[in-house]
Motif scaffolding. Structure first.
Motif, PDB file in Angstrom:
ATOM      1  N   MET A   1       0.739  -1.179   0.084  1.00  0.00           N
ATOM      2  CA  MET A   1       0.010   0.086   0.095  1.00  0.00           C
ATOM      3  C   MET A   1       0.915   1.077   0.060  1.00  0.00           C
ATOM      4  N   GLY A   2       1.952   1.087   0.831  1.00  0.00           N
ATOM      5  CA  GLY A   2       2.815   2.368   0.829  1.00  0.00           C
ATOM      6  C   GLY A   2       3.454   3.028  -0.563  1.00  0.00           C
ATOM      7  N   CYS A   3       3.596   1.881  -1.353  1.00  0.00           N
ATOM      8  CA  CYS A   3       4.260   2.094  -2.622  1.00  0.00           C
ATOM      9  C   CYS A   3       3.370   2.533  -3.793  1.00  0.00           C
ATOM     10  N   LEU A   4       1.910   2.577  -3.389  1.00  0.00           N
ATOM     11  CA  LEU A   4       1.044   2.837  -4.576  1.00  0.00           C
ATOM     12  C   LEU A   4       1.380   4.265  -5.332  1.00  0.00           C
ATOM     13  N   PRO A   5       1.704   5.185  -4.454  1.00  0.00           N
ATOM     14  CA  PRO A   5       1.989   6.558  -5.187  1.00  0.00           C
ATOM     15  C   PRO A   5       3.049   6.201  -6.426  1.00  0.00           C
ATOM     16  N   VAL A   6       3.921   5.282  -6.233  1.00  0.00           N
ATOM     17  CA  VAL A   6       5.370   5.450  -6.952  1.00  0.00           C
ATOM     18  C   VAL A   6       4.812   4.591  -8.232  1.00  0.00           C
ATOM     19  N   LEU A   7       3.898   3.520  -7.984  1.00  0.00           N
ATOM     20  CA  LEU A   7       3.362   2.766  -9.280  1.00  0.00           C
ATOM     21  C   LEU A   7       2.282   3.627  -9.911  1.00  0.00           C
ATOM     22  N   LEU A   8       1.603   4.417  -9.461  1.00  0.00           N
ATOM     23  CA  LEU A   8       0.811   5.262 -10.162  1.00  0.00           C
ATOM     24  C   LEU A   8       1.551   6.496 -10.932  1.00  0.00           C
ATOM     25  N   LEU A   9       2.568   7.080 -10.171  1.00  0.00           N
ATOM     26  CA  LEU A   9       3.182   8.444 -10.861  1.00  0.00           C
ATOM     27  C   LEU A   9       4.208   8.089 -11.899  1.00  0.00           C
ATOM     28  N   PHE A  10       4.858   7.099 -11.421  1.00  0.00           N
ATOM     29  CA  PHE A  10       5.885   6.868 -12.473  1.00  0.00           C
ATOM     30  C   PHE A  10       5.580   6.680 -13.740  1.00  0.00           C
ATOM     31  N   PRO A  11       4.803   5.745 -14.169  1.00  0.00           N
ATOM     32  CA  PRO A  11       4.357   5.428 -15.401  1.00  0.00           C
ATOM     33  C   PRO A  11       3.440   6.633 -15.987  1.00  0.00           C
ATOM     34  N   LEU A  12       2.841   7.269 -15.370  1.00  0.00           N
ATOM     35  CA  LEU A  12       2.020   8.571 -15.743  1.00  0.00           C
ATOM     36  C   LEU A  12       2.880   9.484 -16.150  1.00  0.00           C
ATOM     37  N   GLY A  13       4.105   9.843 -15.159  1.00  0.00           N
ATOM     38  CA  GLY A  13       4.818  10.967 -15.740  1.00  0.00           C
ATOM     39  C   GLY A  13       5.622  10.427 -16.880  1.00  0.00           C
ATOM     40  N   PHE A  14       6.262   9.223 -17.053  1.00  0.00           N
ATOM     41  CA  PHE A  14       6.744   8.884 -18.183  1.00  0.00           C
ATOM     42  C   PHE A  14       5.793   8.911 -19.383  1.00  0.00           C
ATOM     43  N   GLY A  15       4.508   8.727 -19.389  1.00  0.00           N
ATOM     44  CA  GLY A  15       3.742   8.650 -20.416  1.00  0.00           C
ATOM     45  C   GLY A  15       3.329  10.095 -20.757  1.00  0.00           C
ATOM     46  N   LEU A  16       3.052  10.869 -19.986  1.00  0.00           N
ATOM     47  CA  LEU A  16       3.004  12.401 -20.277  1.00  0.00           C
ATOM     48  C   LEU A  16       4.394  13.099 -20.777  1.00  0.00           C
ATOM     49  N   GLY A  17       5.408  12.500 -20.295  1.00  0.00           N
ATOM     50  CA  GLY A  17       6.680  13.250 -20.767  1.00  0.00           C
ATOM     51  C   GLY A  17       6.910  12.906 -22.029  1.00  0.00           C
ATOM     52  N   TYR A  18       6.706  11.770 -22.536  1.00  0.00           N
ATOM     53  CA  TYR A  18       6.966  10.858 -23.637  1.00  0.00           C
ATOM     54  C   TYR A  18       5.933  11.658 -24.965  1.00  0.00           C
ATOM     55  N   LEU A  19       4.854  11.763 -24.348  1.00  0.00           N
ATOM     56  CA  LEU A  19       3.850  12.617 -25.248  1.00  0.00           C
ATOM     57  C   LEU A  19       4.247  14.002 -25.599  1.00  0.00           C
ATOM     58  N   VAL A  20       4.901  14.640 -24.542  1.00  0.00           N
ATOM     59  CA  VAL A  20       5.200  15.950 -24.776  1.00  0.00           C
ATOM     60  C   VAL A  20       6.656  16.068 -25.395  1.00  0.00           C
TER      61      VAL A  20
END
Length: 52
Positions: A1-20
């Motif tokens: 449960m504690g690592c949930l923010p990492v699992l959500l924000l890392f791929p989201l940040g990568f995807g948005l950064g890749y699109l931009v």
């Protein structure tokens, strides 16, 4: 449960950064997502420990 923010924000940040910004933007976005995820993970664990 504690690592949930990492699992959500890392791929989201990568995807948005890749699109931009392509490959370089993906690296920056992944790094920012990882940093934010770690910070939020620390805050989440602290909040869960205080509730006890």
């Amino acid at each position: 449960m504690g690592c949930l923010p990492v699992l959500l924000l890392f791929p989201l940040g990568f995807g948005l950064g890749y699109l931009v910004g392509g490959d370089v933007g993906g690296i920056w976005g992944g790094g920012i997502g990882l940093t934010l995820g770690l910070a939020l993970m620390i805050l989440l664990v602290r909040a869960m420990r205080r509730r006890r």
